[in-house]
Design a protein around this motif. Structure first.
Motif, short mmCIF file in Angstrom:
data_model
loop_
_atom_site.label_atom_id
_atom_site.label_comp_id
_atom_site.label_asym_id
_atom_site.label_seq_id
_atom_site.Cartn_x
_atom_site.Cartn_y
_atom_site.Cartn_z
N ASN A 13 0.68 -1.14 -0.08
CA ASN A 13 -0.18 0.14 -0.02
C ASN A 13 0.91 1.41 0.03
N LEU A 64 -15.79 2.64 -6.28
CA LEU A 64 -15.32 2.14 -5.12
C LEU A 64 -15.47 2.94 -4.02
N SER A 68 -17.95 2.39 -0.62
CA SER A 68 -17.00 2.43 0.63
C SER A 68 -17.54 3.32 1.60
N VAL A 103 -5.66 1.60 0.66
CA VAL A 103 -6.08 0.22 0.32
C VAL A 103 -7.17 0.18 -0.58
N LEU A 104 -8.09 1.32 -0.85
CA LEU A 104 -8.88 1.37 -1.76
C LEU A 104 -8.32 1.36 -3.24
N TRP A 106 -5.18 0.82 -3.78
CA TRP A 106 -4.53 -0.26 -4.22
C TRP A 106 -5.55 -1.52 -4.96
N ASN A 107 -6.61 -1.69 -4.13
CA ASN A 107 -7.46 -2.50 -4.66
C ASN A 107 -8.05 -2.38 -5.98
N TRP A 109 -6.68 -0.45 -8.27
CA TRP A 109 -5.49 -0.64 -9.31
C TRP A 109 -5.32 -1.85 -9.71
N ASN A 110 -5.39 -2.75 -8.69
CA ASN A 110 -5.34 -4.44 -8.85
C ASN A 110 -6.38 -4.95 -9.93
N ARG A 111 -7.56 -4.22 -9.57
CA ARG A 111 -8.72 -4.67 -10.27
C ARG A 111 -8.59 -4.18 -11.83
N LYS A 114 -6.23 -6.61 -13.50
CA LYS A 114 -6.73 -7.76 -13.99
C LYS A 114 -7.48 -7.65 -15.20
#
Length: 119
Positions: A13, A64, A68, A103-104, A106-107, A109-111, A114
C-alpha cells in the motif's frame, strides 16, 4: 507481521501511494509515450488514462469510493496530480481513513490490471 507497518498498512500500500504521488504508475499516457499502447482508459473508454484518472476520476474506480462511503470524506476539487489529491485527502481525513483510502486505491489498481491484462 512481516510487510506491515504499525498502523496496519502494508508495504504494498505504501509503495502504491509513492507511485501515485510521483506519477509513475504505468497508465495509458505513459505507455503511449513509450509506444506501447493507446492512451484511452481501458475501464471507461472515455478519457486519457493518467495517474489521477486511473486512481480517482475514472467512473468505475470512483464507484469503489462510493460503495465504501469514502467519497463523502474526500475532497471533490479538481486536482492537477495524484500527489496534490493525496496531500489534500490526507489533510481532511484521519490516519485510519487515509490508510483505508490507500487500500481502496490499491484494490482499484489491482482490479484495473486484472481487467486490462486478463479481461
Amino acid at each position: 507481521m512481516e510487510g506491515y507497518y504499525e498502523d496496519g498498512s502494508s508495504s504494498k500500500n505504501k509503495d502504491l501511494w509513492v507511485r501515485v504521488a510521483n506519477e509513475v504508475l504505468p497508465v495509458g499516457k505513459k505507455l503511449r509515450a513509450a509506444n506501447l499502447r493507446l492512451v484511452v482508459c481501458k475501464l471507461c473508454d472515455k478519457t486519457i488514462e493518467m495517474t489521477l484518472h486511473a486512481t480517482r476520476e475514472c467512473p468505475k474506480v470512483h464507484k469503489l469510493f462510493q460503495i465504501s462511503g469514502m467519497d463523502v470524506f474526500l475532497p471533490s476539487d479538481p486536482f492537477n496530480s495524484g500527489l496534490q489529491w493525496l496531500e489534500e485527502s490526507r489533510n481532511v481525513v484521519d490516519k485510519k481513513q487515509f490508510t483505508f483510502l490507500i487500500v481502496l486505491i490499491w484494490n482499484g489498481w489491482n482490479r484495473r490490471n486484472k481487467w486490462v491484462h486478463e479481461n
